[in-house]
Motif scaffolding. Structure first.
Motif, mmCIF file in Angstrom:
data_model
loop_
_atom_site.group_PDB
_atom_site.id
_atom_site.type_symbol
_atom_site.label_atom_id
_atom_site.label_comp_id
_atom_site.label_asym_id
_atom_site.label_seq_id
_atom_site.Cartn_x
_atom_site.Cartn_y
_atom_site.Cartn_z
ATOM 1 N N ALA A 298 36.395 33.998 40.551
ATOM 2 C CA ALA A 298 36.456 34.751 41.819
ATOM 3 C C ALA A 298 37.773 35.511 41.942
ATOM 4 O O ALA A 298 37.808 36.689 42.360
ATOM 5 N N ARG A 299 38.862 34.853 41.555
ATOM 6 C CA ARG A 299 40.162 35.543 41.623
ATOM 7 C C ARG A 299 40.187 36.727 40.655
ATOM 8 O O ARG A 299 40.720 37.801 40.962
ATOM 9 N N ASP B 248 37.686 38.525 39.678
ATOM 10 C CA ASP B 248 36.879 39.620 40.239
ATOM 11 C C ASP B 248 37.679 40.380 41.302
ATOM 12 O O ASP B 248 37.643 41.637 41.378
ATOM 13 N N GLU B 249 38.427 39.638 42.107
ATOM 14 C CA GLU B 249 39.230 40.282 43.160
ATOM 15 C C GLU B 249 40.340 41.138 42.552
ATOM 16 O O GLU B 249 40.606 42.281 42.990
ATOM 17 N N ARG C 159 38.901 44.339 41.184
ATOM 18 C CA ARG C 159 38.619 45.326 42.229
ATOM 19 C C ARG C 159 39.910 45.977 42.752
ATOM 20 O O ARG C 159 39.965 47.189 43.029
ATOM 21 N N ASP C 160 40.963 45.159 42.851
ATOM 22 C CA ASP C 160 42.245 45.707 43.310
ATOM 23 C C ASP C 160 42.790 46.718 42.298
ATOM 24 O O ASP C 160 43.360 47.765 42.667
ATOM 25 N N ARG D 173 45.441 41.494 36.579
ATOM 26 C CA ARG D 173 44.093 41.421 36.012
ATOM 27 C C ARG D 173 44.092 40.657 34.689
ATOM 28 O O ARG D 173 43.250 39.800 34.431
#
Length: 451
Positions: free
Chosen positions: A142-143, A145-146, A149-150, A175
């Motif tokens: 989850a981290r 993926d965040e 996106r950032d 990333r």
């Protein structure tokens, strides 16, 4: 001189006449036997041995020293009654040793059981750790993926000039870091799966160990049971109710068990019911049948005739010096306990009988007035039934006191008499079986001259 010679001749003549007269003057007395009515049985003769119906030889299953003997000859015993005992020291020690070894095996089984429980806990912990690693991997995903996106937002801003290079570089670094953390979490899950496999393998090993330990416990228990059984076998017990007819052991004697156990005691079941094991010749066995009546005598009671019946005709032959015999079992009721095991019995098995008939004594066939025997075939004739009649001549005493011949026809015979099938003889009619001479005193002119 002449007178003396004449006197001598006269005396000689008188003496000779007296002697001759004395030899001729004899009176004959006949021995007779009557014609009787009865039966003639056809029998098979044999010898046999009197035996108990059930005889059991008792031996020891163990080697050792006889400590005590509780019975003697002719003692009655009951099934299960102690009759002798071996020394128990070594067998009691073996029981104690087997009991101790069993305790060690039982303790080892408990240790293996605890190891199995520990292996089960290890499997549960490994599965929990895997779940935790999966949760951590999901968080890392989850981290990641965040951060991805950032990074995409920063790239869009950088194209429009709203984001600096430094911000873009930091987003890319975050990333890459997130991707590495995610890969590490995946590897952590794989490690937890391997740990679960190891724990499960250890659990299976613990299960195998506990099965092995339990098998050892059962083995040690069997050894203890065997030792206790041997300890119990040190006491020899009577297998049946009966009487001790043989004892071949004394206290202090050593018994060594080999391939052939030595007989220590022999027990006869019930001496009130005995058997005769007769040896029947192969020529006679064909006439025997189950249920036929048998008579026998024993040397201990020669005037007593015992009765029994044919119980069994064994088909197994016994060959001794080319003579083939078959064992036949004859019942021998013994309510008075007169018969003892091992006695020799003279058997007569009734194969057939004629019923009520007239029978002639066999001695009558051997008489002849001139002293010659007749019908030599009648002498010592075996009792063998024959369908063909035979002829013979017997003699009766006539009215003048002289023998009178009578022709007869005969049937079956036994040792003492023969069946009369035809002839003019009647029941109780006397027949001459022998002759007895009685010499009368002889004399001349009242003077006894015979010597």
């Amino acid at each position: 001189m002449r007178l003396a010679l004449v006197a001598v001749l006269l005396c000689t003549l008188i003496v000779g006449l007296g002697y001759t007269y004395s030899q001729e003057d004899q009176a004959s007395t006949f021995i007779t036997a009557p014609v009787e009515r009865g039966t003639i049985s056809s029998v098979v003769k044999a010898t046999g041995a009197v035996e108990a119906v059930v005889t059991v030889d008792v031996s020891s299953q163990l080697s050792g020293r006889i400590a005590d003997v509780f019975v003697n000859f002719n003692d009655p015993v009951k099934a299960g009654q102690p009759i002798a005992q071996l020394d128990q020291e070594i067998f009691a020690a073996r029981v104690n040793e087997a009991r101790a070894v069993l305790k060690v095996a039982a303790a080892t089984a408990l240790v293996q059981k605890a190891a199995l429980e520990r292996a089960g806990v290890a499997v549960a912990n490994a599965r929990t750790a895997k779940k935790l690693a999966e949760a951590q991997s999901a968080a890392a995903k989850a981290r990641q993926d965040e951060v991805e996106r950032d990074l995409q937002r920063k790239l869009e801003l950088a194209r429009s000039g709203s984001a600096t290079d430094r911000e873009l570089t930091q987003a890319r670094a975050q990333r890459d870091t997130g991707a590495a953390d995610f890969r590490a979490s995946v590897e952590q899950i794989n490690m937890r799966e391997e740990a679960i496999a190891i724990a499960e393998a250890e659990k299976r090993m613990a299960e195998a160990n506990i099965e092995n330990a339990q098998a050892i416990v059962e083995q040690r228990q069997a050894a203890l049971d065997q030792a206790q059984l041997d300890l119990g076998r040190t006491v020899l017990r009577a297998p049946i109710d009966g009487m001790i007819i043989k004892r071949d052991v004394n206290p202090g004697q050593t018994v060594a068990v080999s391939l052939e156990a030595k007989t220590l005691f022999r027990i006869a079941n019930d001496l009130r019911e005995m058997e005769v094991h007769g040896k029947i010749d192969e020529a006679d066995v064909g006439g025997l049948k189950i249920g036929q009546t048998a008579f026998f005598t024993v040397d201990a009671f020669p005037e007593r005739t015992f009765t029994g019946r044919v119980l069994q005709i064994r088909k197994s032959p016994e060959v001794v010096q080319n003579v083939v015999t078959y064992t036949t079992i004859i019942s021998a009721p013994n309510p008075e306990l007169l018969l003892l095991p091992g006695m020799t019995a003279a058997l007569r098995i009734v194969v057939s009988d004629t019923g009520e008939i007239l029978k002639v004594p066999n001695q009558a066939f051997r008489f002849r007035p001139n002293g010659m025997s007749s019908r030599t075939d009648q002498q010592g004739r075996d009792q063998t039934p024959s369908s063909a009649e035979t002829s013979a001549t017997v003699w009766t005493v006539g009215s003048d006191g002289r023998p009178v011949p009578v022709a007869v026809k005969l049937g079956v015979s036994d040792d003492q008499s023969t069946q009369l099938t035809a002839g003019s003889l009647t029941q109780d009619q006397p027949l001459i079986v022998g002759i007895a001479h009685s010499r009368k005193p002889a004399g001349l002119l009242g003077i006894r001259l015979g010597f």
